[in-house]
Design a protein around this motif. Sequence first.
Motif, PDB file in Angstrom:
ATOM      1  N   TYR A   1     -10.007  -6.536   1.499  1.00 22.64           N
ATOM      2  CA  TYR A   1     -10.961  -6.190   2.416  1.00 22.64           C
ATOM      3  C   TYR A   1     -12.036  -7.139   2.741  1.00 22.64           C
ATOM      4  O   TYR A   1     -12.619  -7.801   1.738  1.00 22.64           O
TER       5      TYR A   1
ATOM      6  N   GLU B   1     -10.440   6.480  19.509  1.00 24.08           N
ATOM      7  CA  GLU B   1      -9.499   7.548  19.254  1.00 24.08           C
ATOM      8  C   GLU B   1     -10.356   8.851  19.997  1.00 24.08           C
ATOM      9  O   GLU B   1      -9.692   9.594  20.774  1.00 24.08           O
TER      10      GLU B   1
ATOM     11  N   PHE C   1      -7.536  19.337  20.601  1.00 21.31           N
ATOM     12  CA  PHE C   1      -7.118  17.955  20.121  1.00 21.31           C
ATOM     13  C   PHE C   1      -8.350  17.138  20.121  1.00 21.31           C
ATOM     14  O   PHE C   1      -8.433  16.450  19.005  1.00 21.31           O
TER      15      PHE C   1
ATOM     16  N   TYR D   1     -11.993   4.419  15.322  1.00 16.39           N
ATOM     17  CA  TYR D   1     -12.119   5.973  15.419  1.00 16.39           C
ATOM     18  C   TYR D   1     -12.839   6.582  16.687  1.00 16.39           C
ATOM     19  O   TYR D   1     -12.685   7.753  17.186  1.00 16.39           O
TER      20      TYR D   1
ATOM     21  N   ARG E   1       0.730  -1.203   0.013  1.00 17.71           N
ATOM     22  CA  ARG E   1       0.067  -0.046  -0.028  1.00 17.71           C
ATOM     23  C   ARG E   1       0.711   1.220  -0.123  1.00 17.71           C
ATOM     24  O   ARG E   1       1.695   1.469   0.528  1.00 17.71           O
TER      25      ARG E   1
HETATM   26  P1  NDP Z   1      -8.444   2.030   9.121  1.00 19.94           P
HETATM   27  O1  NDP Z   1      -9.628   1.559   9.787  1.00 19.94           O
HETATM   28  O2  NDP Z   1      -8.987   2.735   7.747  1.00 19.94           O
HETATM   29  O3  NDP Z   1      -7.296   1.055   8.788  1.00 19.94           O
HETATM   30  C1  NDP Z   1      -7.010   0.372   9.941  1.00 19.94           C
HETATM   31  C2  NDP Z   1      -5.991  -0.802   9.355  1.00 19.94           C
HETATM   32  O4  NDP Z   1      -6.927  -2.024   8.930  1.00 19.94           O
HETATM   33  C3  NDP Z   1      -5.462  -0.561   7.902  1.00 19.94           C
HETATM   34  O5  NDP Z   1      -4.141  -1.553   7.960  1.00 19.94           O
HETATM   35  C4  NDP Z   1      -6.321  -0.998   7.099  1.00 19.94           C
HETATM   36  O6  NDP Z   1      -5.309  -1.441   5.738  1.00 19.94           O
HETATM   37  C5  NDP Z   1      -6.916  -2.198   7.734  1.00 19.94           C
HETATM   38  N1  NDP Z   1      -8.442  -2.201   7.272  1.00 19.94           N
HETATM   39  C6  NDP Z   1      -9.219  -1.385   7.503  1.00 19.94           C
HETATM   40  N2  NDP Z   1     -10.487  -2.122   6.844  1.00 19.94           N
HETATM   41  C7  NDP Z   1     -10.252  -3.258   6.768  1.00 19.94           C
HETATM   42  C8  NDP Z   1     -11.246  -4.446   6.244  1.00 19.94           C
HETATM   43  N3  NDP Z   1     -12.517  -4.325   5.991  1.00 19.94           N
HETATM   44  N4  NDP Z   1     -10.564  -5.612   5.957  1.00 19.94           N
HETATM   45  C9  NDP Z   1      -9.380  -5.629   6.239  1.00 19.94           C
HETATM   46  N5  NDP Z   1      -8.374  -4.773   6.545  1.00 19.94           N
HETATM   47  C10 NDP Z   1      -9.049  -3.653   6.921  1.00 19.94           C
HETATM   48  O7  NDP Z   1      -7.747   3.174   9.875  1.00 19.94           O
HETATM   49  P2  NDP Z   1      -6.747   4.231   9.492  1.00 19.94           P
HETATM   50  O8  NDP Z   1      -5.831   3.679   8.670  1.00 19.94           O
HETATM   51  O9  NDP Z   1      -7.472   5.641   9.116  1.00 19.94           O
HETATM   52  O10 NDP Z   1      -6.289   4.597  11.043  1.00 19.94           O
HETATM   53  C11 NDP Z   1      -5.396   3.714  11.631  1.00 19.94           C
HETATM   54  C12 NDP Z   1      -5.329   4.102  13.230  1.00 19.94           C
HETATM   55  O11 NDP Z   1      -4.805   5.480  13.302  1.00 19.94           O
HETATM   56  C13 NDP Z   1      -6.674   4.304  13.882  1.00 19.94           C
HETATM   57  O12 NDP Z   1      -6.554   3.777  15.138  1.00 19.94           O
HETATM   58  C14 NDP Z   1      -7.065   5.859  13.881  1.00 19.94           C
HETATM   59  O13 NDP Z   1      -7.850   5.927  15.193  1.00 19.94           O
HETATM   60  C15 NDP Z   1      -5.756   6.404  14.114  1.00 19.94           C
HETATM   61  N6  NDP Z   1      -5.955   7.772  13.290  1.00 19.94           N
HETATM   62  C16 NDP Z   1      -6.033   8.732  14.100  1.00 19.94           C
HETATM   63  C17 NDP Z   1      -6.056  10.142  13.602  1.00 19.94           C
HETATM   64  C18 NDP Z   1      -6.331  11.169  14.607  1.00 19.94           C
HETATM   65  O14 NDP Z   1      -6.566  12.240  14.149  1.00 19.94           O
HETATM   66  N7  NDP Z   1      -6.102  11.265  16.020  1.00 19.94           N
HETATM   67  C19 NDP Z   1      -5.995  10.449  12.359  1.00 19.94           C
HETATM   68  C20 NDP Z   1      -5.790   8.901  11.539  1.00 19.94           C
HETATM   69  C21 NDP Z   1      -5.760   7.682  12.018  1.00 19.94           C
HETATM   70  P3  NDP Z   1      -5.551  -0.524   4.734  1.00 19.94           P
HETATM   71  O15 NDP Z   1      -4.546   0.581   5.093  1.00 19.94           O
HETATM   72  O16 NDP Z   1      -4.809  -1.406   3.489  1.00 19.94           O
HETATM   73  O17 NDP Z   1      -6.751   0.068   4.308  1.00 19.94           O
END
Ligand code: NDP
Length: 256
Positions: A180, A199, A218, A196, A107
Motif C-alpha cells: 500500500y 459510489e 440503496f 466510496y 489477496r
Molecule cells: P478500496 O479502496 O479498499 O480498494 C480498492 C482497490 O485499490 C483494491 O484493489 C485495493 O487493494 C487497492 N488499494 C486500496 N488502497 C490502496 C493503497 N493505499 N495503495 C495501493 N493499493 C490500494 O475499495 P474496496 O475494495 O472496499 O471497494 C472497491 C470498489 O467497490 C469501490 O469502488 C467501492 O466503492 C465499491 N464497493 C461498493 C459497495 C457498496 O455498498 N455499494 C460495497 C463495497 C465496495 P486490496 O484489495 O489489496 O486492499
Amino acid sequence: MELQEVLTAWLTSAQMLYFVIAAAVFVILYFISAPYGRHTRAGWGPTMNANHGWIMMETVSVLVPLALVIIAEVTVSLVTIIFMIMWFGHYCQRSFFYTWQRRGTQRTYPIAIALLATIFNILNSYINTWDVFHMHRYDASWLMDPRFLIGVSLFCLGAWINISSDNILLKLRKPGDEGYKVPNKGYHRLVASPNYFGELLEWTGWAIATWSISGALFAFFTFANLGPRALTNLQWYRDTFAEYPKERKAMIPYVY
Ligand code: NDP
C-alpha cells in the motif's frame, strides 16, 4: 400464483428486510471492520481468491436484473432505457473491467462474507429492478422532471469520481506488487476513500432520478456500508503512514 405476482407481492416485505439489514450493517461496521483488503485478518473461516470473490459478488447484480427484466416484460420507454444503461453500465464496469484491473492476486476473501454479500446483492437487485422497471411507469414527461435531471447528473458525477479514484489506487501498484502507498491525486487529496464518496453520489442520484423507495434504500445502505469503512480506512492510513496529511477527511470532502 404466477412468478410476476409473487415478485410483486414480496416487494414490500423485501424492502423492510433490506432496511433492517442496512441498519444492522451500519451499527455492526462501526465496531467490526469487514475483513477484506487492507483489513484482512484470520478468524473468519475458509477463504477464496479475492478476485474470484469480487466476480461472484458483483456479477449477480448483472445476471439477476437481466433475468428479472426479461420476466417483468418491461414497457420499454426512453426513461427505462436510461435507467437500464445506468444500472447495467455500473455493474458491467464493476463486475468485469474493475475486477480484471485489480492487482494483488494473492489477496484472499472470507467465503462466508462473499456468500453473504452475494445474497445481499441478489436482494438489492430484486428490489431495485422490480420497483424501478416493473412497478413504476415513467412516461416521457419524466425526462424533463428536475428529479430526473438532477438524479442522472449526480449519478454520472458519482460514477466519474468512483472510477477515476479507483483507477488512481489501482495504478499505485506495479504488477505483482501487493503493498500500500499514500495516494495523492484527484479527490484522494481531500478524503481517504473518494471511491466510496463517488459510489454514494451514484446511488443517491439513482434514488432521486428513479424517485423510488428501493433507490432510497440503496443510497441508505451504501452509506451504512461504506461510511463506517471509510472511517476505518482513514484511521488505518493515519496509523500506517506518519506522513499521511492530517486534514484529509474519511469520505465526504470537508464534512465526514
Ligand atoms: P478500496 O479502496 O479498499 O480498494 C480498492 C482497490 O485499490 C483494491 O484493489 C485495493 O487493494 C487497492 N488499494 C486500496 N488502497 C490502496 C493503497 N493505499 N495503495 C495501493 N493499493 C490500494 O475499495 P474496496 O475494495 O472496499 O471497494 C472497491 C470498489 O467497490 C469501490 O469502488 C467501492 O466503492 C465499491 N464497493 C461498493 C459497495 C457498496 O455498498 N455499494 C460495497 C463495497 C465496495 P486490496 O484489495 O489489496 O486492499
